[in-house]
Structures are given as structure tokens and as C-alpha cells.
Design an enzyme around this catalytic site. Structure first.
Site, PDB file in Angstrom:
ATOM      1  N   LEU A   8     -37.377  20.826 -36.539  1.00 11.75           N
ATOM      2  CA  LEU A   8     -37.516  22.239 -36.909  1.00 11.75           C
ATOM      3  C   LEU A   8     -36.295  22.999 -36.400  1.00 11.75           C
ATOM      4  O   LEU A   8     -36.008  23.022 -35.210  1.00 11.75           O
ATOM      5  CB  LEU A   8     -38.784  22.840 -36.297  1.00 11.75           C
ATOM      6  CG  LEU A   8     -40.110  22.116 -36.582  1.00 11.75           C
ATOM      7  CD1 LEU A   8     -41.288  23.027 -36.211  1.00 11.75           C
ATOM      8  CD2 LEU A   8     -40.230  21.680 -38.025  1.00 11.75           C
ATOM      9  N   ALA A   9     -35.591  23.611 -37.347  1.00 12.31           N
ATOM     10  CA  ALA A   9     -34.334  24.277 -36.967  1.00 12.31           C
ATOM     11  C   ALA A   9     -34.110  25.530 -37.799  1.00 12.31           C
ATOM     12  O   ALA A   9     -32.979  25.917 -38.070  1.00 12.31           O
ATOM     13  CB  ALA A   9     -33.167  23.315 -37.152  1.00 12.31           C
ATOM     14  N   ARG A  15     -31.984  35.963 -29.536  1.00  8.59           N
ATOM     15  CA  ARG A  15     -31.580  36.218 -28.150  1.00  8.59           C
ATOM     16  C   ARG A  15     -30.250  35.557 -27.771  1.00  8.59           C
ATOM     17  O   ARG A  15     -29.724  35.796 -26.698  1.00  8.59           O
ATOM     18  CB  ARG A  15     -32.700  35.766 -27.195  1.00  8.59           C
ATOM     19  CG  ARG A  15     -33.832  36.768 -27.120  1.00  8.59           C
ATOM     20  CD  ARG A  15     -34.999  36.221 -26.340  1.00  8.59           C
ATOM     21  NE  ARG A  15     -35.732  35.208 -27.104  1.00  8.59           N
ATOM     22  CZ  ARG A  15     -36.593  34.344 -26.578  1.00  8.59           C
ATOM     23  NH1 ARG A  15     -36.829  34.361 -25.285  1.00  8.59           N
ATOM     24  NH2 ARG A  15     -37.219  33.471 -27.335  1.00  8.59           N
ATOM     25  N   GLY A  78     -43.583  30.665 -39.385  1.00 15.60           N
ATOM     26  CA  GLY A  78     -44.237  29.941 -38.290  1.00 15.60           C
ATOM     27  C   GLY A  78     -43.971  28.451 -38.327  1.00 15.60           C
ATOM     28  O   GLY A  78     -43.509  27.908 -39.333  1.00 15.60           O
ATOM     29  N   THR A  79     -44.264  27.799 -37.192  1.00 15.03           N
ATOM     30  CA  THR A  79     -43.960  26.365 -37.072  1.00 15.03           C
ATOM     31  C   THR A  79     -44.800  25.530 -38.048  1.00 15.03           C
ATOM     32  O   THR A  79     -44.323  24.515 -38.565  1.00 15.03           O
ATOM     33  CB  THR A  79     -44.223  25.884 -35.634  1.00 15.03           C
ATOM     34  OG1 THR A  79     -45.514  26.343 -35.210  1.00 15.03           O
ATOM     35  CG2 THR A  79     -43.182  26.434 -34.666  1.00 15.03           C
ATOM     36  N   GLU A 152     -51.779  30.067 -27.973  1.00 16.78           N
ATOM     37  CA  GLU A 152     -50.467  30.689 -27.790  1.00 16.78           C
ATOM     38  C   GLU A 152     -50.560  31.805 -26.748  1.00 16.78           C
ATOM     39  O   GLU A 152     -51.589  32.472 -26.626  1.00 16.78           O
ATOM     40  CB  GLU A 152     -49.955  31.256 -29.119  1.00 16.78           C
ATOM     41  CG  GLU A 152     -49.569  30.192 -30.126  1.00 16.78           C
ATOM     42  CD  GLU A 152     -48.521  29.234 -29.590  1.00 16.78           C
ATOM     43  OE1 GLU A 152     -47.402  29.694 -29.274  1.00 16.78           O
ATOM     44  OE2 GLU A 152     -48.814  28.038 -29.458  1.00 16.78           O
ATOM     45  N   TYR A 365      11.549  17.113 -23.296  1.00 17.25           N
ATOM     46  CA  TYR A 365      10.735  17.007 -24.508  1.00 17.25           C
ATOM     47  C   TYR A 365      11.134  15.753 -25.261  1.00 17.25           C
ATOM     48  O   TYR A 365      12.291  15.612 -25.687  1.00 17.25           O
ATOM     49  CB  TYR A 365      10.915  18.225 -25.422  1.00 17.25           C
ATOM     50  CG  TYR A 365      10.202  18.010 -26.741  1.00 17.25           C
ATOM     51  CD1 TYR A 365       8.819  17.826 -26.757  1.00 17.25           C
ATOM     52  CD2 TYR A 365      10.888  17.939 -27.944  1.00 17.25           C
ATOM     53  CE1 TYR A 365       8.145  17.571 -27.948  1.00 17.25           C
ATOM     54  CE2 TYR A 365      10.225  17.694 -29.140  1.00 17.25           C
ATOM     55  CZ  TYR A 365       8.849  17.507 -29.135  1.00 17.25           C
ATOM     56  OH  TYR A 365       8.189  17.252 -30.304  1.00 17.25           O
ATOM     57  N   ALA A 379      16.817  14.770 -16.201  1.00 20.47           N
ATOM     58  CA  ALA A 379      16.078  16.036 -16.243  1.00 20.47           C
ATOM     59  C   ALA A 379      16.575  16.920 -17.376  1.00 20.47           C
ATOM     60  O   ALA A 379      17.773  16.981 -17.653  1.00 20.47           O
ATOM     61  CB  ALA A 379      16.250  16.762 -14.916  1.00 20.47           C
ATOM     62  N   SER A 404      21.439  14.294 -17.315  1.00 24.13           N
ATOM     63  CA  SER A 404      20.594  15.496 -17.381  1.00 24.13           C
ATOM     64  C   SER A 404      21.080  16.478 -18.438  1.00 24.13           C
ATOM     65  O   SER A 404      22.262  16.506 -18.773  1.00 24.13           O
ATOM     66  CB  SER A 404      20.620  16.207 -16.023  1.00 24.13           C
ATOM     67  OG  SER A 404      20.052  15.360 -15.060  1.00 24.13           O
TER      68      SER A 404
HETATM   69  C1  UD1 Z   1     -43.787  27.143 -30.032  1.00 21.42           C
HETATM   70  C2  UD1 Z   1     -45.238  26.688 -29.929  1.00 21.42           C
HETATM   71  C3  UD1 Z   1     -45.699  26.840 -28.469  1.00 21.42           C
HETATM   72  C4  UD1 Z   1     -44.809  26.025 -27.565  1.00 21.42           C
HETATM   73  C5  UD1 Z   1     -43.346  26.433 -27.761  1.00 21.42           C
HETATM   74  C6  UD1 Z   1     -42.450  25.479 -27.028  1.00 21.42           C
HETATM   75  C7  UD1 Z   1     -46.269  27.259 -32.048  1.00 21.42           C
HETATM   76  C8  UD1 Z   1     -47.122  28.207 -32.787  1.00 21.42           C
HETATM   77  N1  UD1 Z   1     -46.044  27.524 -30.785  1.00 21.42           N
HETATM   78  O1  UD1 Z   1     -43.758  28.520 -29.716  1.00 21.42           O
HETATM   79  O2  UD1 Z   1     -47.046  26.361 -28.349  1.00 21.42           O
HETATM   80  O3  UD1 Z   1     -45.185  26.209 -26.220  1.00 21.42           O
HETATM   81  O4  UD1 Z   1     -42.971  26.358 -29.155  1.00 21.42           O
HETATM   82  O5  UD1 Z   1     -41.126  25.944 -27.084  1.00 21.42           O
HETATM   83  O6  UD1 Z   1     -45.822  26.268 -32.616  1.00 21.42           O
HETATM   84  N2  UD1 Z   1     -39.238  27.333 -36.311  1.00 21.42           N
HETATM   85  C9  UD1 Z   1     -38.963  27.120 -37.630  1.00 21.42           C
HETATM   86  N3  UD1 Z   1     -39.583  27.928 -38.559  1.00 21.42           N
HETATM   87  C10 UD1 Z   1     -40.433  28.920 -38.201  1.00 21.42           C
HETATM   88  C11 UD1 Z   1     -40.693  29.126 -36.838  1.00 21.42           C
HETATM   89  C12 UD1 Z   1     -40.083  28.313 -35.915  1.00 21.42           C
HETATM   90  O7  UD1 Z   1     -38.211  26.239 -38.009  1.00 21.42           O
HETATM   91  O8  UD1 Z   1     -40.926  29.593 -39.098  1.00 21.42           O
HETATM   92  C13 UD1 Z   1     -38.571  26.469 -35.326  1.00 21.42           C
HETATM   93  C14 UD1 Z   1     -37.625  27.196 -34.419  1.00 21.42           C
HETATM   94  O9  UD1 Z   1     -36.301  27.160 -34.937  1.00 21.42           O
HETATM   95  C15 UD1 Z   1     -37.723  26.420 -33.132  1.00 21.42           C
HETATM   96  C16 UD1 Z   1     -39.145  25.874 -33.141  1.00 21.42           C
HETATM   97  O10 UD1 Z   1     -39.559  25.913 -34.484  1.00 21.42           O
HETATM   98  O11 UD1 Z   1     -36.838  25.322 -33.084  1.00 21.42           O
HETATM   99  C17 UD1 Z   1     -40.072  26.680 -32.249  1.00 21.42           C
HETATM  100  O12 UD1 Z   1     -40.121  28.001 -32.699  1.00 21.42           O
HETATM  101  P1  UD1 Z   1     -40.329  29.210 -31.728  1.00 21.42           P
HETATM  102  O13 UD1 Z   1     -40.399  30.446 -32.514  1.00 21.42           O
HETATM  103  O14 UD1 Z   1     -39.375  29.130 -30.614  1.00 21.42           O
HETATM  104  O15 UD1 Z   1     -41.810  28.879 -31.198  1.00 21.42           O
HETATM  105  P2  UD1 Z   1     -42.507  29.525 -29.963  1.00 21.42           P
HETATM  106  O16 UD1 Z   1     -43.090  30.811 -30.366  1.00 21.42           O
HETATM  107  O17 UD1 Z   1     -41.626  29.478 -28.793  1.00 21.42           O
END
Ligand code: UD1
Ligand code: CA
Length: 455
Positions: A8-9, A15, A78-79, A152, A365, A379, A404
Site C-alpha cells: 500500500l503506497a 506531514r 482507506g486501507t 482504530e 590533474y 607537482a 614540476s
Molecule cells: C493504519 C491501520 C492502523 C495501524 C496503522 C499502522 C487501518 C484502518 N488502520 O492506520 O490499525 O495501527 O496503520 O501504521 O488500516 N493507504 C493507501 N490508501 C488509502 C489509505 C492508506 O494506500 O486510502 C496506505 C498509506 O499510504 C500507508 C498505509 O496505507 O502506507 C497506512 O495508511 P495510514 O493512513 O497511515 O493508516 P493509519 O491511519 O496510520
């Protein structure tokens, strides 16, 4: 067992306060995402997918030569939503491994331990105990210590917030199970996001065991959200590199003041490294090598018994056995020194070969040159290799002595055994042996009046 790894990236990384997507920030000169990718490639029978979003094309282009499936998450909901984007490439029989692109130091053994806990009746979740669990999802267990669900931070009550076992986010499950759970996710929570963490409770309800697994150290699962955390993980990484060097038989004057931003193709015994040394790219270093303070060595080959003295830069160069380089020397790409060559202070060597036992000790050089063995370069000698448009070679044959402050206007060849008088400008090839010099005749004016200061 076929493993599908989803990294997931897609997150923005606000921040970091950066124009660069977070996962492209670097530790040891490799992006966070590359660290995660490199670790995942060590898992057998594994196919890697990166879920990207923010700064998408930049992320993709940075790793375009790697063997990655790219899946776009257009909006970051969301994740759970992120993982849903990859649903179509997941087969029921696959073991799906979820990694985070901003958690760079996770170790392969930890992943392997996690994967061993997954089958049709079991999923695995990487958890860790933290002194300060703020911000993380908390692991809720029952009286038998079984994992029940993840809450969460933003959805947790005070009692739940006091739990110190947290979700690292890293987990693995069978594809068939995962797809069933993904279909049931909703966003009725404090952040109105589709939480991947909700699958834990679904697993428990459908009779699948959730096996918690722990990393050796919590540093492995720390994520990067800001520059301070980035610098912390850089130091954690470098500490490990220093440990590896010492285990391999290298003496470090201070393990906290050496940085390895690359790998060693080979590393001899009894290498001694002074403070503030940086290794970059792929290096090969022989036995009994001494490396002085404030030196950078990049993509180079250093043979046995070499001394690199302080404040030197060795870049894409080869240093032969028993040679001595520096202090304050710069070897640029394609500088190739044979055995027992001496390169001294304020000497720059580029695209040149210098044969056995030759010396360039001061302020010179040497560019686009072929220098024979037993040569002494005085030198302040300059190979004038560039006419402003083209580059030309200088050839200096065996046992030549260059006085030199000589300029050698390339293309030019200095014949074997020649001596060149100091202060010469050599524009034509010289014969073997004898003395060649080009120098205005010295005169002295007896009646010379020193100038007097204007009133
Ligand atoms: C998430 C977890 C939390 C855990 C924490 C660890 C969930 C709901 N929560 O929270 O339980 O303790 O990670 O660090 O999963 N990402 C996406 N797409 C999205 C959202 C996130 O690719 O829509 C990726 C972010 O780039 C990141 C990772 O998922 O690499 C985590 O996302 P982040 O928003 O940091 O999750 P947290 O709220 O910290
Ligand atoms: Ca996070």
C-alpha cells in the site's frame, strides 16, 4: 504456495511537507518503496503489486524497471479500499500479504514467520507492544487471549486506548477469505474510511483464527510519517550496517559515524575505517585496507593493502594492491591504478590508467591519460586534455620523469625514460630518453629600478 504481495503506497504523506510522494523519500539512498520491494522479492514464489495514488506517475517512473504490477487507487478512501482495488488479481488459493510502502525496515524472517501462520482456517496479523500506542489501531483480545478485532485510535474508548498491543497494519490471509471480507467493508466509522482492519472481526465471526505474530524489534514495523521518523529509521538502518561490517571483520573507529548507502560485493579482513566514511553503490574492498576519515567510496574496487588517506573521494575507480591515495585526492570514473601507485594531495585523476609503481604526489590533474610504470609526475603537472570542444589522450611511457609545473598538451606522447624539465609546455611527442624542456631563457637586469609608490 503462491504469494501475492500488495504494497500500500497511495497515501499522500502530508506531514513530510514535500513535493515528493512519501514513499519516494530515501533511506540509505534508496526509496522507502524500494526497501519494501527488495524485502518482498526475497519471499519465494511471490508476485508484487504496488497500490499507488498520490504522485502516481512519479512513483511508477521511479521503479519502472522493476517487476511490479501497478494498481491505481484514484481516491484514498482507506486501507480497505486500497486493497479492494487489487481484488481482480487475487485468486482464492493465493496467500495475500499486505505490506506498507512507508514501513521500510521490515525483515524477511518476520514476513516468513507471518506467512507460516496462514492457511484456509487461519490468517495472520503482525502486532507489536508499544510504550506509547497513540495513533495506532489497538488489538482487542478476549479472556482466552484470542484476537477479536482491531479498534482504530479515533474509534476507541478510554479503556481501549490504554491497550499497548497495536496493529502494525501488516497481515496475511488466503485470497478466497480476504475477498469475501473485502466485499463486506463499510465506512461507518469516525474517519468514514473503508478500514482494512475491519476484516479481523469478520474473520473471527466466520470461524477463521487470527494468529498474532511479533517482529524481533519494534523498529522493524515503524512507519515514516515525517522527517524526524525518516531520520530515526536512517540511523536504525545504519546501525545495522555497521554491525554487519564489524561482524565481517572490519574495525570501525566509531560505528555511529560510518554510512553504507549500498552493498559490498566483497569485503576483505582487517579493513580499518576511520570516522565519517561513506560507502555508496557497489564496492569491493580487499584485505588490510585502511580508509581515512571523511572519505567517500562509490562503486569502486580497492585491492589488498591499500591506504586511502583522509578526505579523499573515490568514485567508480580501481585502486591496485599496495597503492596509497590521498589525503585530499579525487579519483573520478575510470581512474585505474595498478599496484603500488601513489596519488597524493590535491591530485585529480579521471579516465586514466596508471601502471605499477608510478607516483603523482602533489597538485596535479591527470585526465584521459595512459601512464606507464615507474613514472614520476612532478607537482603541479596538468594534462591539457580538452581544447574546449574535444578531448585528447596523453601517453606517458615507462620510467618517465616529469618535472614540476609541466603542461602536456594532448594529444601527445612522452617517450620511455625521458626527463621533462620543470615548467615545460610539451606540445609535441618527445623521443625516448634524454631531456626535453621548453622554457624561456632566464635573464637578470642589473640596473632594474624597483617601482615607487605614487604620491
Ligand atoms: C493504519 C491501520 C492502523 C495501524 C496503522 C499502522 C487501518 C484502518 N488502520 O492506520 O490499525 O495501527 O496503520 O501504521 O488500516 N493507504 C493507501 N490508501 C488509502 C489509505 C492508506 O494506500 O486510502 C496506505 C498509506 O499510504 C500507508 C498505509 O496505507 O502506507 C497506512 O495508511 P495510514 O493512513 O497511515 O493508516 P493509519 O491511519 O496510520
Ligand atoms: Ca500511518
Amino acid at each position: 504456495m503462491a504469494v501475492k504481495t500488495l504494497i500500500l503506497a497511495a497515501g499522500q504523506g502530508t506531514r513530510m511537507r514535500s513535493a515528493l510522494p512519501k514513499v519516494l523519500h530515501k533511506i540509505a539512498n534508496r526509496s522507502l518503496l524500494e526497501h519494501v520491494y527488495d524485502t518482498s522479492t526475497q519471499i519465494e514464489n511471490n508476485e508484487i503489486t504496488v497500490i499507488y495514488g498520490h504522485g502516481g506517475e512519479l512513483v511508477k517512473n521511479s521503479l519502472s524497471e522493476l517487476n511490479i504490477n501497478w494498481v491505481q487507487q484514484k481516491e484514498q478512501l482507506g486501507t480497505g479500499h486500497a486493497v479492494q482495488q487489487a481484488e481482480s488479481i487475487i485468486n482464492d488459493k493465493d496467500t495475500v500479504l499486505i505490506l506498507y510502502g512507508d514501513v521500510p525496515l521490515l525483515e524477511v524472517v518476520t514476513i516468513e514467520g507471518l506467512l507460516r501462520k496462514v492457511d484456509e482456517e487461519n490468517m495472520a496479523l503482525l502486532t507489536v507492544q508499544l510504550d506509547d500506542p497513540t495513533g495506532y489501531g489497538r488489538i482487542i483480545r478476549n479472556e482466552n487471549n484470542d484476537v477479536l478485532k482491531i479498534i482504530e485510535q479515533k474509534d476507541a474508548n478510554e479503556a481501549e486506548k490504554s491497550i499497548t498491543e497495536v496493529n502494525t497494519g501488516i497481515l496475511a490471509a488466503k485470497g478466497g477469505n480476504l475477498k469475501k471480507w473485502l466485499a463486506q467493508l463499510d465506512n461507518s466509522n469516525a474517519q468514514q474510511e473503508f478500514y482494512l482492519t475491519d476484516i479481523i472481526e469478520m474473520a473471527v465471526k466466520s470461524g477463521i483464527n487470527v494468529n498474532a505474530h511479533n517482529p524481533k524489534s519494534s523498529d522493524e514495523v515503524l512507519g515514516v510519517n515525517n522527517r524526524k521518523q525518516l531520520s530515526y529509521l536512517e540511523r536504525v538502518y545504519q546501525e545495522k550496517q555497521a554491525d554487519k561490517l564489524m561482524e565481517a571483520g572490519v574495525t570501525l573507529s566509531d560505528p555511529a559515524r560510518v554510512d553504507c548507502r549500498g552493498v559490498f560485493k566483497s569485503l576483505g579482513q582487517d579493513i580499518s575505517v576511520d570516522i565519517n566514511v561513506i560507502f555508496e553503490g557497489t564496492n569491493q574492498i580487499g584485505n588490510n585496507v585502511i580508509i581515512g576519515a571523511n572519505t567517500t567510496i562509490s562503486n569502486s574496487i580497492i585491492a589488498d593493502n591499500v591506504q586511502i588517506l583522509a578526505n579523499s573521494i573515490i568514485d567508480n575507480a580501481t585502486v591496485g594492491e599496495g597503492s596509497r591515495v590521498g589525503p585530499f585526492a579525487r579519483l573520478r570514473p575510470q581512474a585505474e591504478l595498478a599496484e603500488n601507485v601513489h596519488i597524493g594531495n590535491f591530485v585529480e585523476v579521471k579516465k586514466s590508467t596508471i601502471a605499477k609503481g608510478s607516483k603523482v604526489n602533489h597538485l596535479s590533474y591527470i585526465g584521459d591519460a595512459t601512464i606507464g610504470s615507474g613514472v614520476n609526475i612532478g607537482a603541479g603537472t596538468i594534462t591539457c586534455n580538452y581544447d574546449g570542444v574535444n578531448k585528447f589522450r596523453t601517453v606517458i611511457e615507462d620510467n618517465v620523469f616529469i618535472g614540476s609545473d609541466t603542461q602536456l598538451i594532448a594529444p601527445v606522447t612522452v617517450g620511455k625514460n625521458t626527463t621533462i624539465g620543470a615548467g615545460s609546455t610539451i606540445t609535441k611527442d618527445t623521443p625516448e630518453g634524454g631531456l626535453t624542456l621548453s622554457r624561456a631563457k632566464q635573464i637578470s637586469l642589473k640596473n632594474w629600478q624597483k617601482p615607487v609608490k605614487n604620491k
